[in-house]
Design an enzyme around this catalytic site. Structure first.
Site, PDB file in Angstrom:
ATOM      1  N   LYS A 199      44.870  33.347  50.277  1.00  0.00           N
ATOM      2  CA  LYS A 199      45.509  32.938  49.028  1.00  0.00           C
ATOM      3  C   LYS A 199      47.021  32.811  49.208  1.00  0.00           C
ATOM      4  CE  LYS A 199      41.899  34.525  45.950  1.00  0.00           C
ATOM      5  NZ  LYS A 199      41.518  35.314  44.753  1.00  0.00           N
ATOM      6  N   SER A 237      39.142  36.668  39.980  1.00  0.00           N
ATOM      7  CA  SER A 237      40.511  36.886  40.468  1.00  0.00           C
ATOM      8  C   SER A 237      41.590  36.067  39.769  1.00  0.00           C
ATOM      9  CB  SER A 237      40.577  36.609  41.978  1.00  0.00           C
ATOM     10  OG  SER A 237      40.311  35.255  42.262  1.00  0.00           O
TER      11      SER A 237
END
Length: 362
Positions: free
Chosen positions: A300, A255
Site C-alpha cells: 500500500k 481497510s
C-alpha cells in the site's frame, strides 16, 4: 567440437532445463502487489465516491486516498520462477498461500467475506465520522444472520431488532450470546423483538421503530461444545440523520474505513481538511473511531507513492513494519484514532508538519 564450445552448450542446456523445471514446479505461495488508490474526495466513473443527501456539504480539495492490494486468486498455482521473481522484486510480495486463503478458503468465499467486511467498514466509517463531529447516530442490536436448520429459522429473521432476552435489555451484540448461554441446551429462551419489516418502515420514515413481539425458542447444544445456542448471529444496525452513500465497486475488505470517515468529515465541515495536499492512508475503523491494523502495508505504501502521495496515515500497529521499508518521498504519520488523523491533517493543511506523530522501527 572444441571443449569450450561443448562446455558452453552443456551449461546452456542445463540452464534451459532448470528454467523449464522452474516453470513446471508449482509452489504453495501467492503474490501481493500494489493495487489502485482511490481519492475518497473525488469521483470514479463520473460518480462521487462519497455522496451526502439531506445535509449541507462543503467544497473539498486535495486527496484523501484509500489504498488497495492486488492478490493472486485462490486457484492460481504459482510456479517456482514466478516465486523467485517476486522474492527478488521490490514492488511485489510473495507470501504463503494459506496467509491469504486460510483453511482451504475458496476465492468465492474470500470474495464474499471481503464484500461483507467492506460493507461493515462503510457503516463504521459513517458512525465514526458523525460521532467525531458531534452528530447523534442511533444504534440498535439486530439479528444479523440466521443459521439454516437452527431453532431460530423461521422464527427470527435478519434485521429483527432485539430489545431483550428473557426480559433483560440488550445493549450490545455480545449481550445476546451471554444471555442465551445462561440456559442449558433444550431449555426455552424468550426474545423480545421488533420485526425487520416494522423496523425498516420506521427507518424509512425517519422514526424509531416500535411494536414488539415475543418469540420463544428451544435452545440446542452447540456443535463440539456443551453450551446452548439458538442459531443466530447478532450485529449492530444504525439510523443516520441523513443519507451518506459510498459508491465504490470492485473493492473488498475493511481497510478503507479510516479514509472513508475522513472524507465524510471533510465534506461535512467548512474549510479543506488537507489544504490541497496529497494524503493517502489505510486502517480499519470501529464505531468509536479506533483505528485498527491491516495487511499488505508495504504494498500500500508503494501504491500510494506511485500515485503521488506525500503523506501516509499509518495505523499504530502497522508503524514498525511500514517504517522498515518506506518509499522515498513518503512521510508516515502514526494514527490510533480518527481524532489523531484529523489533527494530523490539520497540521498538514497549515504547513506546520514538525510535530506530526511519526513511525519508527523501534
Amino acid at each position: 567440437m572444441p571443449r569450450r564450445t561443448a562446455t558452453m552448450l552443456a551449461s546452456t542446456l542445463v540452464l534451459i532445463a532448470l528454467v523449464c523445471a522452474g516453470l513446471l514446479i508449482r509452489v504453495p505461495y501467492s503474490e501481493m502487489s500494489p493495487g489502485p488508490t482511490v481519492n475518497t474526495l473525488g469521483k470514479v466513473d463520473g460518480e462521487p465516491v462519497l455522496q451526502v443527501t439531506g445535509h449541507r456539504t462543503y467544497k473539498t480539495s486535495g486527496h484523501l486516498n484509500m489504498t488497495t492490494v492486488r492478490v493472486t486468486g485462490a486457484d492460481y498455482n504459482m510456479n517456482l520462477v514466478e516465486a523467485l521473481y517476486g522474492w527478488l522484486g521490490h514492488d511485489s510480495l510473495v507470501v504463503p498461500h494459506d496467509t491469504l486463503y486460510p483453511d482451504g478458503k475458496t476465492e468465492q468465499q474470500s470474495t464474499q467475506e471481503n464484500a461483507e467486511e467492506f460493507s461493515q467498514s462503510q457503516e463504521s466509517a459513517k458512525v465514526a465520522a458523525l460521532t467525531e463531529l458531534g452528530i447523534p447516530v442511533s444504534s440498535r442490536v439486530v439479528v444479523s444472520t440466521v443459521i439454516k436448520d437452527s431453532p431460530a429459522q423461521g422464527k427470527l429473521h435478519a434485521g429483527d431488532v432485539i430489545k431483550s432476552v428473557d426480559g433483560t435489555a440488550v445493549e450490545r451484540p455480545e449481550d445476546v450470546a451471554k444471555l442465551v448461554t445462561r440456559h442449558k441446551p433444550g431449555q426455552d429462551v424468550t426474545f423480545t423483538v421488533i420485526p425487520a419489516k416494522t423496523a425498516a418502515a420506521a427507518e424509512k420514515a425517519g422514526k424509531e421503530p416500535e411494536g414488539t413481539e415475543k418469540i420463544t425458542l428451544t435452545t440446542r447444544k452447540a456443535p463440539k461444545e456443551n453450551r446452548a445456542i439458538v442459531g443466530i448471529q447478532a450485529g449492530t444496525d444504525h439510523t443516520f440523520p441523513f443519507e451518506i452513500d459510498i459508491k465504490l465497486a470492485d473493492v473488498g475488505g475493511p481497510s478503507a474505513g479510516l479514509m472513508f470517515s475522513l472524507g465524510i468529515i471533510d465534506k461535512l465541515t467548512p474549510g479543506q481538511l488537507t489544504g490541497g495536499k496529497f494524503v493517502a492512508g489505510t486502517g480499519t475503523i470501529d464505531d468509536k473511531g479506533k483505528v485498527g491494523p491491516i495487511g499488505g502495508i508495504s504494498m500500500k505504501l508503494v501504491g500510494a507513492r506511485n500515485a503521488g502521495a506525500r503523506y501516509f496515515l499509518t495505523p499504530d500497529d502497522n508503524c514498525k513494519s511500514a517504517a522498515s521499508d518506506t518509499p522515498d518521498g513518503l512521510t508516515l504519520i502514526r494514527v490510533k484514532t480518527i481524532d489523531d488523523a484529523k489533527k494530523s491533517l490539520e497540521k498538514i493543511s497549515s504547513g506546520n508538519t514538525a510535530g506530526l506523530p511519526s513511525c519508527s522501527t523501534g
